[in-house]
Write a protein that holds these residues in place. Structure first.
Motif, PDB file in Angstrom:
ATOM      1  N   MET A   1       0.854  -1.193   0.000  1.00 20.47           N
ATOM      2  CA  MET A   1       0.000   0.000   0.000  1.00 20.47           C
ATOM      3  C   MET A   1       0.892   1.246   0.000  1.00 20.47           C
ATOM      4  SD  MET A   1      -3.126   0.735   2.646  1.00 20.47           S
ATOM      5  CE  MET A   1      -3.269  -1.025   2.932  1.00 20.47           C
ATOM      6  N   PRO A   2       0.560   2.259  -0.809  1.00 19.68           N
ATOM      7  CA  PRO A   2       1.424   3.448  -0.839  1.00 19.68           C
ATOM      8  C   PRO A   2       1.393   4.151   0.511  1.00 19.68           C
ATOM      9  CG  PRO A   2      -0.273   3.542  -2.579  1.00 19.68           C
ATOM     10  CD  PRO A   2      -0.613   2.399  -1.675  1.00 19.68           C
ATOM     11  N   GLU A   3       2.436   4.950   0.727  1.00 22.18           N
ATOM     12  CA  GLU A   3       2.435   5.816   1.913  1.00 22.18           C
ATOM     13  C   GLU A   3       1.331   6.868   1.733  1.00 22.18           C
ATOM     14  OE1 GLU A   3       5.786   8.590   3.803  1.00 22.18           O
ATOM     15  OE2 GLU A   3       6.537   6.888   2.614  1.00 22.18           O
ATOM     16  N   LYS A   4       0.666   7.238   2.823  1.00 19.47           N
ATOM     17  CA  LYS A   4      -0.391   8.246   2.735  1.00 19.47           C
ATOM     18  C   LYS A   4       0.134   9.564   2.181  1.00 19.47           C
ATOM     19  CE  LYS A   4      -3.779   7.441   6.377  1.00 19.47           C
ATOM     20  NZ  LYS A   4      -4.468   8.056   7.524  1.00 19.47           N
ATOM     21  N   PRO A   5      -0.668  10.272   1.395  1.00 22.17           N
ATOM     22  CA  PRO A   5      -0.224  11.598   0.934  1.00 22.17           C
ATOM     23  C   PRO A   5      -0.037  12.563   2.102  1.00 22.17           C
ATOM     24  CG  PRO A   5      -2.495  11.140   0.226  1.00 22.17           C
ATOM     25  CD  PRO A   5      -1.984   9.893   0.855  1.00 22.17           C
ATOM     26  N   GLU A   6       0.860  13.507   1.862  1.00 24.63           N
ATOM     27  CA  GLU A   6       1.111  14.539   2.871  1.00 24.63           C
ATOM     28  C   GLU A   6       0.139  15.704   2.640  1.00 24.63           C
ATOM     29  OE1 GLU A   6       4.930  17.440   3.988  1.00 24.63           O
ATOM     30  OE2 GLU A   6       5.071  15.962   2.361  1.00 24.63           O
ATOM     31  N   VAL A   7      -0.447  16.225   3.713  1.00 23.82           N
ATOM     32  CA  VAL A   7      -1.355  17.376   3.591  1.00 23.82           C
ATOM     33  C   VAL A   7      -0.487  18.641   3.617  1.00 23.82           C
ATOM     34  CG1 VAL A   7      -3.342  18.593   4.569  1.00 23.82           C
ATOM     35  CG2 VAL A   7      -3.161  16.092   4.815  1.00 23.82           C
ATOM     36  N   LEU A   8      -0.346  19.292   2.457  1.00 22.55           N
ATOM     37  CA  LEU A   8       0.521  20.470   2.377  1.00 22.55           C
ATOM     38  C   LEU A   8      -0.201  21.714   2.898  1.00 22.55           C
ATOM     39  CD1 LEU A   8       2.147  19.981  -1.146  1.00 22.55           C
ATOM     40  CD2 LEU A   8       3.051  19.313   1.096  1.00 22.55           C
ATOM     41  N   ASN A   9      -1.510  21.723   2.709  1.00 22.87           N
ATOM     42  CA  ASN A   9      -2.275  22.902   3.115  1.00 22.87           C
ATOM     43  C   ASN A   9      -3.737  22.489   3.255  1.00 22.87           C
ATOM     44  OD1 ASN A   9      -2.752  25.593   3.688  1.00 22.87           O
ATOM     45  ND2 ASN A   9      -3.201  26.104   1.554  1.00 22.87           N
ATOM     46  N   HIS A  10      -4.445  23.127   4.173  1.00 24.33           N
ATOM     47  CA  HIS A  10      -5.880  22.854   4.259  1.00 24.33           C
ATOM     48  C   HIS A  10      -6.594  24.089   4.792  1.00 24.33           C
ATOM     49  CE1 HIS A  10      -5.984  22.115   8.711  1.00 24.33           C
ATOM     50  NE2 HIS A  10      -4.711  21.908   8.481  1.00 24.33           N
ATOM     51  N   GLU A  11      -7.803  24.298   4.276  1.00 27.51           N
ATOM     52  CA  GLU A  11      -8.571  25.452   4.747  1.00 27.51           C
ATOM     53  C   GLU A  11     -10.058  25.177   4.608  1.00 27.51           C
ATOM     54  OE1 GLU A  11      -8.215  28.977   2.327  1.00 27.51           O
ATOM     55  OE2 GLU A  11      -7.799  27.797   0.526  1.00 27.51           O
ATOM     56  N   ILE A  12     -10.850  25.820   5.470  1.00 24.52           N
ATOM     57  CA  ILE A  12     -12.304  25.704   5.366  1.00 24.52           C
ATOM     58  C   ILE A  12     -12.765  26.627   4.238  1.00 24.52           C
ATOM     59  CG2 ILE A  12     -14.512  25.975   6.577  1.00 24.52           C
ATOM     60  CD1 ILE A  12     -12.676  23.713   7.669  1.00 24.52           C
ATOM     61  N   VAL A  13     -13.416  26.029   3.249  1.00 22.23           N
ATOM     62  CA  VAL A  13     -13.874  26.796   2.085  1.00 22.23           C
ATOM     63  C   VAL A  13     -15.191  27.481   2.404  1.00 22.23           C
ATOM     64  CG1 VAL A  13     -14.662  26.586  -0.308  1.00 22.23           C
ATOM     65  CG2 VAL A  13     -12.771  25.166   0.510  1.00 22.23           C
ATOM     66  N   THR A  14     -16.075  26.739   3.087  1.00 21.20           N
ATOM     67  CA  THR A  14     -17.376  27.308   3.418  1.00 21.20           C
ATOM     68  C   THR A  14     -17.975  26.556   4.594  1.00 21.20           C
ATOM     69  OG1 THR A  14     -19.499  28.033   2.486  1.00 21.20           O
ATOM     70  CG2 THR A  14     -18.755  25.862   1.867  1.00 21.20           C
ATOM     71  N   ASP A  15     -18.852  27.236   5.291  1.00 15.65           N
ATOM     72  CA  ASP A  15     -19.436  26.728   6.520  1.00 15.65           C
ATOM     73  C   ASP A  15     -20.891  27.194   6.503  1.00 15.65           C
ATOM     74  OD1 ASP A  15     -19.127  25.379   8.844  1.00 15.65           O
ATOM     75  OD2 ASP A  15     -17.808  26.836   9.796  1.00 15.65           O
ATOM     76  N   THR A  16     -21.824  26.263   6.235  1.00 12.23           N
ATOM     77  CA  THR A  16     -23.236  26.652   6.173  1.00 12.23           C
ATOM     78  C   THR A  16     -23.927  26.159   7.443  1.00 12.23           C
ATOM     79  OG1 THR A  16     -24.085  24.647   5.132  1.00 12.23           O
ATOM     80  CG2 THR A  16     -23.054  26.278   3.675  1.00 12.23           C
ATOM     81  N   ALA A  17     -25.255  26.193   7.455  1.00 10.80           N
ATOM     82  CA  ALA A  17     -25.983  25.756   8.648  1.00 10.80           C
ATOM     83  C   ALA A  17     -25.597  24.318   9.033  1.00 10.80           C
ATOM     84  CB  ALA A  17     -27.492  25.850   8.402  1.00 10.80           C
ATOM     85  N   ILE A  18     -25.476  23.429   8.048  1.00 14.85           N
ATOM     86  CA  ILE A  18     -25.163  22.037   8.419  1.00 14.85           C
ATOM     87  C   ILE A  18     -23.933  21.459   7.728  1.00 14.85           C
ATOM     88  CG2 ILE A  18     -27.559  21.473   9.040  1.00 14.85           C
ATOM     89  CD1 ILE A  18     -27.660  19.860   6.394  1.00 14.85           C
ATOM     90  N   PHE A  19     -23.401  22.132   6.703  1.00 18.01           N
ATOM     91  CA  PHE A  19     -22.254  21.562   5.987  1.00 18.01           C
ATOM     92  C   PHE A  19     -20.984  22.385   6.228  1.00 18.01           C
ATOM     93  CE2 PHE A  19     -25.912  20.306   3.253  1.00 18.01           C
ATOM     94  CZ  PHE A  19     -25.735  18.931   3.271  1.00 18.01           C
TER      95      PHE A  19
END
Lengths: 193, 193
Positions: A1-19
């Motif tokens: 199994m490949p090594e897991k990808p590295e998370v280089l960057n992450h951000e919240i794109v949008t935040d609604t009432a439930i999503f």
């Protein structure tokens, strides 16, 4: 199994009432970089539970309620969110009381499922509830849920119709039947010895 | 069954790279009003297909690839979007060639599923593909997909482990096995008469 990808960057794109939608820039172990969007939990609950509730005659409690996503009334299984401070079994029992008007004396863990692992972090616990007794709690449904007790084998046949389409419910019904067969077989073996 | 709720108002709440969220104000037939959010299609495809691809020895072609939602490598079934102008069977065959390096001589419709009917309009067509022959098309995967041919019964056993968690794949495997048993029974009946 490949090594897991590295998370280089992450951000919240949008935040609604439930999503809540997060964007992740990943670098795979072969060096390829790719941006993914995914739905993540909003942290206002401790997961979700779906319940295969069986009466003493092996009828499963199907429910019919309006599904706003698909815009129709379909048969499925009782389910709901696990509240903070509540364990899986208490949440299952509360949902049963709210949605079908029964509590359960015995609740056993069946499996954990995902619904769209490529795009959603969501995981669902599935349990089997038996030893049902009448007890009603008020839920937050906009209209009464219709409860349809159905022999388990017949419910599985319904999955081939358009009346049960929800993959989680279909998978849960099949897996519950397998689990019941296994426990009946071990009961038979016990009764021989 | 109650009359469907009336949609009093609806609007797109947000539109990201891959997700579109709609808000709907509904009035149920009992007069209760409630606002729901739901994920709806972005219109850039004509649905989705999942494929239970079986070789002549009834091995099902499981695939292992990275799932950005759950952040792990899991076993599941080949699937993908149906492009505009493409029919279900062509889409299934293209996905197979891209993801497992096989085409299929025979593709039959198995069922239509939903994954979260309360919150997503999404529907998935499931097909069974047989008569596999090697043919590779380039896909858009960031790294090679690992193909794991697995006897169908063993794959169903794996659904009770943590290696196959995706409800759609679990449901599809069970339903494909039922369909195969039915067609074997009708073949036997034909061979008797």
């Amino acid at each position: 199994m490949p090594e897991k990808p590295e998370v280089l960057n992450h951000e919240i794109v949008t935040d609604t009432a439930i999503f809540r939608i997060e964007s992740q820039l990943l670098r795979f172990s072969n060096g390829v970089e790719r941006t993914y969007e995914r739905l993540v939990g909003k942290g206002n609950h401790a997961g979700a539970v779906m319940v295969v509730a069986l009466d003493d005659d092996h009828n499963v409690m199907l429910i019919r309620e309006y599904s706003a996503g698909t815009e129709c009334y379909e048969l499925s299984l009782p389910k709901g969110l696990i509240e903070h401070g509540e364990n899986l079994f208490d949440a299952a029992n509360r949902e049963l009381k709210e949605e079908i008007g029964y509590g359960a004396e015995h609740i056993q863990f069946l499996t954990e499922m995902t619904v769209s692992p490529g795009y959603m972090s969501y995981r669902l616990q599935v349990v089997i509830a038996t030893g049902l007794y009448p007890e009603k709690l008020e839920g937050d449904e906009p209209e009464p849920i219709i409860v349809v007790p159905t022999p388990l084998d017949e419910a599985i046949n319904l999955t081939a119709s358009e009346d049960i389409t929800e993959a989680r419910a279909i998978a849960a019904l099949y897996m519950a039947r397998d689990r019941l067969k296994q426990s009946e077989m071990s009961d038979e073996i016990e009764s021989i010895f």
